[in-house]
Design an enzyme around this catalytic site. Sequence first.
Site, PDB file in Angstrom:
ATOM      1  N   ARG A 191       2.383  -4.180   9.762  1.00  0.00           N
ATOM      2  CA  ARG A 191       2.455  -5.601   9.420  1.00  0.00           C
ATOM      3  C   ARG A 191       2.604  -5.851   7.932  1.00  0.00           C
ATOM      4  O   ARG A 191       3.479  -6.596   7.491  1.00  0.00           O
ATOM      5  CB  ARG A 191       1.169  -6.334   9.854  1.00  0.00           C
ATOM      6  CG  ARG A 191       1.207  -6.939  11.205  1.00  0.00           C
ATOM      7  CD  ARG A 191      -0.198  -6.955  11.752  1.00  0.00           C
ATOM      8  NE  ARG A 191      -0.638  -5.577  11.871  1.00  0.00           N
ATOM      9  CZ  ARG A 191      -0.379  -4.817  12.923  1.00  0.00           C
ATOM     10  NH1 ARG A 191       0.244  -5.310  13.941  1.00  0.00           N
ATOM     11  NH2 ARG A 191      -0.776  -3.552  12.976  1.00  0.00           N
ATOM     12  N   THR A 192       1.697  -5.281   7.151  1.00  0.00           N
ATOM     13  CA  THR A 192       1.613  -5.701   5.753  1.00  0.00           C
ATOM     14  C   THR A 192       2.903  -5.385   5.000  1.00  0.00           C
ATOM     15  O   THR A 192       3.422  -6.212   4.263  1.00  0.00           O
ATOM     16  CB  THR A 192       0.387  -5.053   5.080  1.00  0.00           C
ATOM     17  OG1 THR A 192      -0.748  -5.351   5.872  1.00  0.00           O
ATOM     18  CG2 THR A 192       0.171  -5.597   3.685  1.00  0.00           C
ATOM     19  N   LYS A 227       4.042  15.029  -5.571  1.00  0.00           N
ATOM     20  CA  LYS A 227       4.184  16.052  -6.632  1.00  0.00           C
ATOM     21  C   LYS A 227       3.077  15.925  -7.655  1.00  0.00           C
ATOM     22  O   LYS A 227       3.053  16.640  -8.644  1.00  0.00           O
ATOM     23  CB  LYS A 227       5.537  15.874  -7.341  1.00  0.00           C
ATOM     24  CG  LYS A 227       6.744  15.952  -6.446  1.00  0.00           C
ATOM     25  CD  LYS A 227       7.995  15.745  -7.313  1.00  0.00           C
ATOM     26  CE  LYS A 227       9.248  15.587  -6.467  1.00  0.00           C
ATOM     27  NZ  LYS A 227      10.370  15.090  -7.282  1.00  0.00           N
ATOM     28  N   ARG A 279      -0.111  -0.434  -1.563  1.00  0.00           N
ATOM     29  CA  ARG A 279      -1.236  -0.059  -0.689  1.00  0.00           C
ATOM     30  C   ARG A 279      -1.576   1.383  -0.984  1.00  0.00           C
ATOM     31  O   ARG A 279      -0.689   2.242  -1.056  1.00  0.00           O
ATOM     32  CB  ARG A 279      -0.845  -0.215   0.784  1.00  0.00           C
ATOM     33  CG  ARG A 279      -1.855   0.449   1.700  1.00  0.00           C
ATOM     34  CD  ARG A 279      -1.650   0.125   3.145  1.00  0.00           C
ATOM     35  NE  ARG A 279      -2.024  -1.259   3.435  1.00  0.00           N
ATOM     36  CZ  ARG A 279      -2.146  -1.745   4.667  1.00  0.00           C
ATOM     37  NH1 ARG A 279      -1.923  -0.961   5.705  1.00  0.00           N
ATOM     38  NH2 ARG A 279      -2.483  -2.996   4.854  1.00  0.00           N
ATOM     39  N   HIS A 310      -8.292  -6.604   0.522  1.00  0.00           N
ATOM     40  CA  HIS A 310      -6.964  -6.803   1.100  1.00  0.00           C
ATOM     41  C   HIS A 310      -6.648  -8.301   0.999  1.00  0.00           C
ATOM     42  O   HIS A 310      -6.681  -9.030   1.983  1.00  0.00           O
ATOM     43  CB  HIS A 310      -6.979  -6.331   2.564  1.00  0.00           C
ATOM     44  CG  HIS A 310      -5.646  -6.219   3.223  1.00  0.00           C
ATOM     45  ND1 HIS A 310      -4.484  -6.764   2.696  1.00  0.00           N
ATOM     46  CD2 HIS A 310      -5.280  -5.630   4.394  1.00  0.00           C
ATOM     47  CE1 HIS A 310      -3.479  -6.494   3.522  1.00  0.00           C
ATOM     48  NE2 HIS A 310      -3.934  -5.812   4.555  1.00  0.00           N
TER      49      HIS A 310
HETATM   50  C1  NCD Z   1      -5.765  -3.997   8.140  1.00  0.00           C
HETATM   51  C2  NCD Z   1      -5.809  -3.055   6.958  1.00  0.00           C
HETATM   52  O1  NCD Z   1      -4.862  -2.321   6.721  1.00  0.00           O
HETATM   53  O2  NCD Z   1      -6.822  -3.095   6.285  1.00  0.00           O
HETATM   54  N1  NCD Z   1      -4.499  -4.099   8.706  1.00  0.00           N
HETATM   55  C3  NCD Z   1      -3.658  -5.021   8.166  1.00  0.00           C
HETATM   56  O3  NCD Z   1      -3.241  -4.934   7.045  1.00  0.00           O
HETATM   57  N2  NCD Z   1      -3.360  -6.091   8.939  1.00  0.00           N
HETATM   58  C4  NCD Z   1      -6.822  -3.747   9.137  1.00  0.00           C
HETATM   59  C5  NCD Z   1      -6.945  -2.382   9.751  1.00  0.00           C
HETATM   60  O4  NCD Z   1      -6.173  -1.475   9.454  1.00  0.00           O
HETATM   61  O5  NCD Z   1      -7.843  -2.238  10.564  1.00  0.00           O
END
Ligand code: NCD
Length: 305
Positions: free
Chosen positions: A51-52, A80, A101, A129
């Site tokens: 999703r993100t 590396k 991320r 997040h």
């Molecule tokens: C979440 C995350 O990555 O923290 N997912 C997301 O971005 N919607 C929640 C999760 O992974 O449980």
Amino acid sequence: MKHLLTPQDFTVEELEKLFLLADDMEAHPTKYAHACEGKKLATLFFEPSTRTRLSHETAMLNLGGSVIGFPSGGVSSASKGESVADTIRVISCFADIAAIRHPKEGAAAVAAQYSGIPVINAGDGGHQHPTQTLLDLQTIRRLKGGLEHMTIGLCGDLKFGRTVHSLVSAMARYEGIRFVFISPDELRMPDYVSDMLRDRNIPFEEVTRLEDAIPQLDILYMTRVQKERFFNEEDYIRLKDFYILDKRKLSAARPDCYILHPLPRVGEIAPEIDDDPRAAYFLQVRYGVLVRMAAILTLLGLAPD
Ligand code: NCD
């Protein structure tokens, strides 16, 4: 230059502006179809995501911009041994804004220090997040007509779940908010979050049984047990099915208690709930693209006044 590392990087007033912008983008998508023409978003994902990453990329494409990036650390020079600081210095020469991320807490903040472009924290380890919080707030705001005076239950892995840390710190700024933290003892909310609430006299209680909490809630935010952050598999296996929200448990909830989940779900929400009008977890995904469009435009300094 503004970054989005935690929800506190936007004031409550700035957040409201951002939500109104997301509302307008939903109502008049063509108005924004060229707003980011010539701009590039880099998605730097050192950890898995569906999703993100795709939501950020969709957001930029909807704004007429383009995207570059990588979906895992394994295909980048991190494999590396390159540092996050060097990676972002390089990416700053390619793109206008970056979403990162990373499995390490604080990685996005380090990137921001060395970055020549706005940095969006798309999840740093078990810490924060913030864009998930933007979409969680927009979902609550749209379903409830506001963000004040409600009891929010957060259930599952409150220790490692970064989405709940960001959501609590953001919701704590609104009037009349009460939290109910529902978790096994081993997965309790970290002290830094509970201490912040205590310092600010914001009421919260901690319970173990979901059944005990459900009847009083306006929002129930379910979360996955964060397998990837456990030190040993036995603990994960013991805790992973601690909570399963099914029709029987949901029958004790108020008729307007909406169910949210950041997704991915593993087993904590039975699919039989998906058709319930209170199930809002796929609606969250829809709002995710819109709030990220609004965030990108705002961070690039291109948002209309
Ligand atoms: C979440 C995350 O990555 O923290 N997912 C997301 O971005 N919607 C929640 C999760 O992974 O449980």
